[in-house]
Scaffold this motif. Sequence first.
Motif, mmCIF file in Angstrom:
data_model
loop_
_atom_site.group_PDB
_atom_site.id
_atom_site.type_symbol
_atom_site.label_atom_id
_atom_site.label_comp_id
_atom_site.label_asym_id
_atom_site.label_seq_id
_atom_site.Cartn_x
_atom_site.Cartn_y
_atom_site.Cartn_z
ATOM 1 N N SER A 159 0.814 -1.217 0.000
ATOM 2 C CA SER A 159 0.000 0.000 0.000
ATOM 3 C C SER A 159 0.846 1.265 0.000
ATOM 4 O O SER A 159 0.331 2.352 -0.302
ATOM 5 C CB SER A 159 -0.953 0.005 1.205
ATOM 6 O OG SER A 159 -0.238 -0.089 2.417
ATOM 7 N N ASP A 176 -3.204 -10.872 5.499
ATOM 8 C CA ASP A 176 -2.564 -9.581 5.233
ATOM 9 C C ASP A 176 -2.589 -9.243 3.744
ATOM 10 O O ASP A 176 -2.852 -8.098 3.356
ATOM 11 C CB ASP A 176 -1.115 -9.593 5.730
ATOM 12 C CG ASP A 176 -1.000 -9.544 7.244
ATOM 13 O OD1 ASP A 176 -2.003 -9.168 7.899
ATOM 14 O OD2 ASP A 176 0.075 -9.884 7.772
ATOM 15 N N TYR A 210 -6.241 -8.395 2.706
ATOM 16 C CA TYR A 210 -6.639 -7.111 3.295
ATOM 17 C C TYR A 210 -5.962 -5.941 2.588
ATOM 18 O O TYR A 210 -6.606 -4.959 2.210
ATOM 19 C CB TYR A 210 -6.305 -7.097 4.783
ATOM 20 C CG TYR A 210 -6.386 -5.715 5.395
ATOM 21 C CD1 TYR A 210 -7.611 -5.078 5.559
ATOM 22 C CD2 TYR A 210 -5.229 -5.044 5.793
ATOM 23 C CE1 TYR A 210 -7.688 -3.809 6.104
ATOM 24 C CE2 TYR A 210 -5.295 -3.775 6.337
ATOM 25 C CZ TYR A 210 -6.531 -3.159 6.490
ATOM 26 O OH TYR A 210 -6.599 -1.893 7.023
ATOM 27 N N THR A 211 -4.653 -6.061 2.376
ATOM 28 C CA THR A 211 -3.912 -4.951 1.772
ATOM 29 C C THR A 211 -4.323 -4.715 0.328
ATOM 30 O O THR A 211 -4.553 -3.577 -0.092
ATOM 31 C CB THR A 211 -2.397 -5.216 1.848
ATOM 32 O OG1 THR A 211 -2.018 -5.401 3.210
ATOM 33 C CG2 THR A 211 -1.613 -4.051 1.262
ATOM 34 N N THR A 212 -4.430 -5.788 -0.459
ATOM 35 C CA THR A 212 -4.732 -5.648 -1.880
ATOM 36 C C THR A 212 -6.199 -5.320 -2.133
ATOM 37 O O THR A 212 -6.514 -4.423 -2.924
ATOM 38 C CB THR A 212 -4.365 -6.937 -2.636
ATOM 39 O OG1 THR A 212 -2.974 -7.204 -2.456
ATOM 40 C CG2 THR A 212 -4.670 -6.803 -4.116
ATOM 41 N N PHE A 217 -8.671 -4.362 0.008
ATOM 42 C CA PHE A 217 -9.396 -3.366 0.797
ATOM 43 C C PHE A 217 -8.554 -2.119 1.093
ATOM 44 O O PHE A 217 -8.876 -1.025 0.623
ATOM 45 C CB PHE A 217 -9.908 -3.972 2.102
ATOM 46 C CG PHE A 217 -10.777 -3.034 2.890
ATOM 47 C CD1 PHE A 217 -12.090 -2.815 2.511
ATOM 48 C CD2 PHE A 217 -10.281 -2.358 3.991
ATOM 49 C CE1 PHE A 217 -12.903 -1.928 3.224
ATOM 50 C CE2 PHE A 217 -11.077 -1.470 4.712
ATOM 51 C CZ PHE A 217 -12.388 -1.255 4.334
ATOM 52 N N LYS A 218 -7.456 -2.294 1.813
ATOM 53 C CA LYS A 218 -6.677 -1.132 2.254
ATOM 54 C C LYS A 218 -6.200 -0.284 1.083
ATOM 55 O O LYS A 218 -6.377 0.949 1.079
ATOM 56 C CB LYS A 218 -5.479 -1.590 3.091
ATOM 57 C CG LYS A 218 -4.627 -0.443 3.627
ATOM 58 C CD LYS A 218 -3.464 -0.989 4.457
ATOM 59 C CE LYS A 218 -2.589 0.132 4.980
ATOM 60 N NZ LYS A 218 -1.440 -0.407 5.772
ATOM 61 N N SER A 219 -5.588 -0.905 0.082
ATOM 62 C CA SER A 219 -5.061 -0.144 -1.051
ATOM 63 C C SER A 219 -6.170 0.505 -1.864
ATOM 64 O O SER A 219 -5.991 1.596 -2.423
ATOM 65 C CB SER A 219 -4.207 -1.050 -1.944
ATOM 66 O OG SER A 219 -3.011 -1.412 -1.294
ATOM 67 N N VAL A 226 -9.017 1.624 -0.609
ATOM 68 C CA VAL A 226 -9.429 2.793 0.168
ATOM 69 C C VAL A 226 -8.418 3.922 0.009
ATOM 70 O O VAL A 226 -8.788 5.082 -0.236
ATOM 71 C CB VAL A 226 -9.606 2.424 1.653
ATOM 72 C CG1 VAL A 226 -9.877 3.672 2.490
ATOM 73 C CG2 VAL A 226 -10.734 1.420 1.831
ATOM 74 N N LEU A 227 -7.138 3.611 0.133
ATOM 75 C CA LEU A 227 -6.109 4.650 0.052
ATOM 76 C C LEU A 227 -6.029 5.273 -1.334
ATOM 77 O O LEU A 227 -5.813 6.482 -1.471
ATOM 78 C CB LEU A 227 -4.752 4.072 0.463
ATOM 79 C CG LEU A 227 -4.622 3.655 1.934
ATOM 80 C CD1 LEU A 227 -3.256 3.045 2.194
ATOM 81 C CD2 LEU A 227 -4.867 4.841 2.865
ATOM 82 N N GLN A 266 -9.021 7.528 -1.740
ATOM 83 C CA GLN A 266 -8.783 8.714 -0.913
ATOM 84 C C GLN A 266 -7.818 9.677 -1.610
ATOM 85 O O GLN A 266 -8.045 10.890 -1.640
ATOM 86 C CB GLN A 266 -8.226 8.279 0.440
ATOM 87 C CG GLN A 266 -7.999 9.397 1.441
ATOM 88 C CD GLN A 266 -7.368 8.874 2.719
ATOM 89 O OE1 GLN A 266 -6.318 8.243 2.689
ATOM 90 N NE2 GLN A 266 -8.024 9.119 3.847
ATOM 91 N N LEU A 320 -13.619 -9.753 3.232
ATOM 92 C CA LEU A 320 -13.004 -8.473 2.850
ATOM 93 C C LEU A 320 -13.769 -7.822 1.703
ATOM 94 O O LEU A 320 -13.818 -6.599 1.590
ATOM 95 C CB LEU A 320 -11.539 -8.678 2.485
ATOM 96 C CG LEU A 320 -10.525 -8.508 3.632
ATOM 97 C CD1 LEU A 320 -10.590 -7.107 4.215
ATOM 98 C CD2 LEU A 320 -10.742 -9.530 4.734
#
Length: 256
Positions: free
Chosen positions: A69, A115, A118-120, A122-124, A126-127, A130, A163
């Motif tokens: 991310s 991990d 989640y990172t690929t 969802f988190k990335s 969202v970021l 944003q 996720l």
Amino acid sequence: MEKTLNGKIALVTGGSRNIGKLTALDLAAKGADVIITYRERAKAANETVAEIEALGSRAAALAVDFGDSAGVAGLADAVMKQVRDWGSQDLDILVNNAGTLRIGGFDQITGDDLDAIYTTNFKSVVLLTQALAPHLAEGGRIVNLSSGLANGAFPPLIAYGPLKAALQSMTLYWAQIFGARRITVNAVAPGGLDDDFNAKLFDEIIPGARDYISGNTALGRVGLPEDVSGVIAFLCEPKASFVTGATIRIDGGFKL
């Protein structure tokens, strides 16, 4: 095809194959210029760029690993540089398609698997959204790739479905947040598709999966990437301007 997206610029993550590639081509056929991302399939990405250009649209491919991310901010900068190089200040369409898969039951899935997903997935996502939010055009479009597994349990993908459910929930929040700018935010939730993303699951883990899906689907067949890409392209059109906060199932009527 009617050029309903002339003058629009789209970003399709994971656009070198499967749903992402076909979505990029569908958007280009409607007149949009398209930026795609890829992780490691540079040849496939370049071929997709050439196919988009053959439709009369401009195209570019950017490499990124959504599993890290930290690279998302750099991707957003690269996207907007390309947008400005094309003579615009705004990104009109964001399709959050890139994703990864880890197969394993509850007693098999590891922390590293969790991990990675989640990172690929969802988190990335969202970021990136944003980071690009200030640059999205008034009346723009965001489409997120969810999954039928966000609302149904399938044990070998226990790390994947939850996720996607989180991203589906985030779609509702974004629809409310971006509504004041007339930016629509929707998700599509495909069933099990017969593509290379699911090839290992279909061919090695559960060899009878295709028969099971088609036998429990109202339309009597397994879905294909092109069943999904056209719906995504529709959500990006002006005629879909009053559709937001929706998750559209694209599964042929699986287990109705």
